[in-house]
Design a protein around this motif. Structure first.
Motif, PDB file in Angstrom:
ATOM      1  N   PHE A  57       0.812  -1.216   0.000  1.00 21.49           N
ATOM      2  CA  PHE A  57       0.000   0.000   0.000  1.00 21.49           C
ATOM      3  C   PHE A  57       0.846   1.266   0.000  1.00 21.49           C
ATOM      4  O   PHE A  57       0.403   2.307  -0.481  1.00 21.49           O
ATOM      5  N   ASN A  58       2.064   1.194   0.524  1.00 21.95           N
ATOM      6  CA  ASN A  58       2.968   2.352   0.429  1.00 21.95           C
ATOM      7  C   ASN A  58       3.254   2.702  -1.024  1.00 21.95           C
ATOM      8  O   ASN A  58       3.433   3.871  -1.371  1.00 21.95           O
ATOM      9  N   ALA A  59       3.292   1.684  -1.870  1.00 19.37           N
ATOM     10  CA  ALA A  59       3.565   1.927  -3.294  1.00 19.37           C
ATOM     11  C   ALA A  59       2.456   2.739  -3.941  1.00 19.37           C
ATOM     12  O   ALA A  59       2.697   3.487  -4.895  1.00 19.37           O
ATOM     13  N   TYR A  60       1.233   2.586  -3.419  1.00 18.53           N
ATOM     14  CA  TYR A  60       0.111   3.310  -4.013  1.00 18.53           C
ATOM     15  C   TYR A  60       0.036   4.762  -3.537  1.00 18.53           C
ATOM     16  O   TYR A  60      -0.743   5.544  -4.080  1.00 18.53           O
ATOM     17  N   ASN A  61       0.844   5.110  -2.536  1.00 20.00           N
ATOM     18  CA  ASN A  61       0.855   6.485  -2.041  1.00 20.00           C
ATOM     19  C   ASN A  61       1.736   7.340  -2.950  1.00 20.00           C
ATOM     20  O   ASN A  61       2.732   7.925  -2.546  1.00 20.00           O
ATOM     21  N   SER A  62       1.361   7.381  -4.217  1.00 18.64           N
ATOM     22  CA  SER A  62       2.168   8.055  -5.237  1.00 18.64           C
ATOM     23  C   SER A  62       1.256   8.827  -6.174  1.00 18.64           C
ATOM     24  O   SER A  62       0.392   8.248  -6.840  1.00 18.64           O
ATOM     25  N   PHE A  63       1.466  10.117  -6.237  1.00 15.24           N
ATOM     26  CA  PHE A  63       0.672  10.969  -7.117  1.00 15.24           C
ATOM     27  C   PHE A  63       0.910  10.602  -8.586  1.00 15.24           C
ATOM     28  O   PHE A  63      -0.002  10.643  -9.409  1.00 15.24           O
ATOM     29  N   ILE A  64       2.146  10.203  -8.903  1.00 20.54           N
ATOM     30  CA  ILE A  64       2.494   9.889 -10.291  1.00 20.54           C
ATOM     31  C   ILE A  64       1.688   8.700 -10.806  1.00 20.54           C
ATOM     32  O   ILE A  64       1.248   8.679 -11.962  1.00 20.54           O
ATOM     33  N   LEU A  65       1.466   7.699  -9.946  1.00 24.31           N
ATOM     34  CA  LEU A  65       0.771   6.487 -10.389  1.00 24.31           C
ATOM     35  C   LEU A  65      -0.679   6.737 -10.769  1.00 24.31           C
ATOM     36  O   LEU A  65      -1.293   5.925 -11.456  1.00 24.31           O
ATOM     37  N   LEU A  66      -1.244   7.850 -10.347  1.00 24.21           N
ATOM     38  CA  LEU A  66      -2.605   8.181 -10.764  1.00 24.21           C
ATOM     39  C   LEU A  66      -2.700   8.357 -12.273  1.00 24.21           C
ATOM     40  O   LEU A  66      -3.782   8.240 -12.854  1.00 24.21           O
ATOM     41  N   ALA A  67      -1.559   8.643 -12.909  1.00 19.10           N
ATOM     42  CA  ALA A  67      -1.563   8.828 -14.362  1.00 19.10           C
ATOM     43  C   ALA A  67      -1.920   7.540 -15.084  1.00 19.10           C
ATOM     44  O   ALA A  67      -2.465   7.572 -16.196  1.00 19.10           O
ATOM     45  N   VAL A  68      -1.626   6.384 -14.488  1.00 19.41           N
ATOM     46  CA  VAL A  68      -1.852   5.098 -15.164  1.00 19.41           C
ATOM     47  C   VAL A  68      -3.325   4.890 -15.520  1.00 19.41           C
ATOM     48  O   VAL A  68      -3.663   4.688 -16.701  1.00 19.41           O
ATOM     49  N   PRO A  69      -4.261   4.931 -14.567  1.00 24.30           N
ATOM     50  CA  PRO A  69      -5.666   4.728 -14.957  1.00 24.30           C
ATOM     51  C   PRO A  69      -6.198   5.830 -15.870  1.00 24.30           C
ATOM     52  O   PRO A  69      -7.056   5.563 -16.718  1.00 24.30           O
ATOM     53  N   PHE A  70      -5.694   7.051 -15.716  1.00 27.84           N
ATOM     54  CA  PHE A  70      -6.196   8.132 -16.558  1.00 27.84           C
ATOM     55  C   PHE A  70      -5.778   7.955 -18.015  1.00 27.84           C
ATOM     56  O   PHE A  70      -6.576   8.206 -18.933  1.00 27.84           O
ATOM     57  N   PHE A  71      -4.543   7.523 -18.261  1.00 28.96           N
ATOM     58  CA  PHE A  71      -4.132   7.288 -19.648  1.00 28.96           C
ATOM     59  C   PHE A  71      -4.871   6.094 -20.246  1.00 28.96           C
ATOM     60  O   PHE A  71      -5.207   6.090 -21.435  1.00 28.96           O
ATOM     61  N   LEU A  72      -5.131   5.076 -19.436  1.00 33.07           N
ATOM     62  CA  LEU A  72      -5.920   3.941 -19.917  1.00 33.07           C
ATOM     63  C   LEU A  72      -7.336   4.385 -20.265  1.00 33.07           C
ATOM     64  O   LEU A  72      -7.902   3.957 -21.287  1.00 33.07           O
ATOM     65  N   LEU A  73      -7.911   5.248 -19.448  1.00 34.47           N
ATOM     66  CA  LEU A  73      -9.259   5.746 -19.727  1.00 34.47           C
ATOM     67  C   LEU A  73      -9.266   6.587 -20.997  1.00 34.47           C
ATOM     68  O   LEU A  73     -10.217   6.523 -21.790  1.00 34.47           O
ATOM     69  N   THR A  74      -8.201   7.354 -21.216  1.00 40.63           N
ATOM     70  CA  THR A  74      -8.093   8.134 -22.457  1.00 40.63           C
ATOM     71  C   THR A  74      -8.168   7.225 -23.673  1.00 40.63           C
ATOM     72  O   THR A  74      -8.894   7.502 -24.639  1.00 40.63           O
ATOM     73  N   ALA A  75      -7.418   6.116 -23.633  1.00 39.32           N
ATOM     74  CA  ALA A  75      -7.416   5.174 -24.752  1.00 39.32           C
ATOM     75  C   ALA A  75      -8.801   4.577 -24.978  1.00 39.32           C
ATOM     76  O   ALA A  75      -9.262   4.459 -26.129  1.00 39.32           O
ATOM     77  N   ASN A  76      -9.479   4.211 -23.903  1.00 41.37           N
ATOM     78  CA  ASN A  76     -10.802   3.606 -24.044  1.00 41.37           C
ATOM     79  C   ASN A  76     -11.846   4.606 -24.529  1.00 41.37           C
ATOM     80  O   ASN A  76     -12.750   4.256 -25.294  1.00 41.37           O
TER      81      ASN A  76
END
Length: 439
Positions: A57-76
């Motif tokens: 869960f410490n790994a998820y405490n990252s502002f940068i990682l929020l970009a992952v679902p957003f770029f995937l949503l852009t593609a969809n």
């Protein structure tokens, strides 16, 4: 690790032994990484099984990682909103008259799609649905259709904005803006290599070619595609010029893709939006779960100072920058066959980073060698996720498409060799636009 029960050698043997043993048993990568940590956490008195949860869960405490679902949503959103269809028309007007026209369109569309989505798996899934059956109807061999669709999908992790670049920049503290710029020339060279490969196949096997599009058709397709083509310019330009962060650029990409789909092209309805959100949740869940368990695995490697032990022997070889570059590429090529690219960056990238720095490799150059090498793993068994997706949609077994896939990788290996031996392939654009990004 003062007072630890296990030595670094013993810990490494347990971690990697259990992990690869579970992989052989076909346990999903994310679960295999987590389960490989448990024996050590149970045996070691200073640690506990809760450490796995904490570090995940410490790994998820990252502002940068929020970009992952957003770029995937852009593609969809692109797929359900008619953006992909317009880019396909533009691709056809540009290269449809080349030998193997439909396969050439496949490569060019992947190039355009890569500049917006950043996800090879999303590209492989959408392109397979579009092209494999269409190529089958036009007389293309199934093995060729699957191979070119899967291989062209890897462009999405090389051409900015790449999710792998975002993860690499966040984990190894490298400028994401510099990585975005560094991926432009390697991505273009690999796309050209893939188009040349299609040309050779089409000439040898007599695959069909479309009539040359008129200039009027080309400009009409370009006019309709300009709003979509502005997406990578907004994402990359905003990051480079400091208007917003990588995560903020991903959010803006979603808003822009939604704006195009709803108000400009007007092809997305509530059903399409729901489909895009569901698909994004599935892909993001898989990717981010891998990030969490890989981070816990990497934390244990650092706890026992295993990277230091591994590199102590390699450092004695006294390799120069080029030799180090080839060694790094070899390691990532092998690792990519068994491990998803994101956990590979978190685990292997952090191990090799000190070696690259000691050899004098620029961090951006090192990153591009790693990312391009890991791209091969998306289409090489036993992992080969993009190839697996394409084969599943085509309804064939992976081994049936393996020969053509490996042949298509040969020109890409030539680009990788060029990237290693001539760093300016990656560093020219960053040095031209923002020299302060480089060391």
């Amino acid at each position: 690790m003062t007072g630890s029960v296990l030595t670094p050698d013993q810990a490494a043997l347990i971690l990697f032994g259990v992990f690869f043993g579970l992989m052989i048993l076909r346990v999903p990568v994310a679960f295999a990484l987590a389960l490989a940590c448990l024996p050590i956490l149970i045996v070691e008195p200073h640690l506990s099984a809760m450490t796995l949860v904490q570090e995940t869960f410490n790994a998820y405490n990252s502002f940068i990682l929020l970009a992952v679902p957003f770029f995937l949503l852009t593609a969809n959103l692109m797929n359900v909103g008619g953006i992909t269809d317009r880019l396909m028309l533009l691709s056809r007007s540009m290269v449809g008259h080349f030998p193997g026209g439909l396969a050439q369109i496949n490569v060019v569309l992947s190039f355009f799609f890569a500049g917006i989505s950043g996800s090879s798996t999303a590209d492989a899934a959408s392109q397979s649905k579009i092209f494999i059956e269409a190529q089958r109807k036009e007389g293309y061999d199934d093995s060729f259709s699957v191979a070119i669709t899967a291989v062209s999908a890897v462009l999405a992790v090389i051409i900015p904005p790449s999710i792998l670049m975002i993860v690499w920049g966040g984990v190894l503290t490298v400028s994401i803006g510099a990585l975005f710029l560094a991926g432009i020339i390697p991505g273009l060279l690999i796309a050209l290599a893939q188009m040349a490969t299609v040309h050779a196949y089409a000439s040898a096997r007599g695959y069909p070619t479309y009539p040359r599009a008129s200039w009027a058709a080309f400009f009409s397709a370009m006019y309709k595609s300009v709003p979509a083509l502005l997406t990578p310019a907004i994402i990359i330009g905003g990051k480079i010029f400091g208007w917003f962060t990588a995560t903020e650029s991903a959010c803006i990409a979603v808003l822009y893709a939604g704006f195009l789909s709803l108000l400009v092209y007007r092809e997305m309805n509530l059903s399409g939006l729901r489909s895009a959100l569901v698909d994004t949740g599935k892909f993001a869940g898989i990717a981010l779960f891998c990030v969490g368990t890989a981070s816990a695995f990497g934390w244990l490697l650092a706890y026992y100072q295993i990277p230091k032990a591994i590199l102590s022997g390699v450092s004695a070889w006294q390799m120069g920058p080029i030799e180090t570059g080839f060694f790094i590429a070899f390691v990532f090529l092998v690792v990519g066959c068994f491990l998803d690219a994101i956990p590979a960056i978190i685990i292997v990238g952090t191990i090799l980073d000190p070696l690259a720095r000691s050899a004098g490799l620029d961090p951006v150059h090192f990153a591009m060698i790693g990312i391009v090498s890991l791209a091969f793993g998306l289409v090489t068994p036993p992992y080969g996720l993009c190839l697996m997706i394409a084969c599943s949609i085509a309804g064939i077994r992976m081994k049936e498409a393996l020969k053509d896939t490996l042949l298509m990788l040969l020109p890409m290996i030539a680009v990788l060799v060029l990237l290693i031996m001539w760093p300016q392939v990656a560093l020219f654009v960053p040095s031209l636009i923002s020299p302060e990004f480089l060391q």
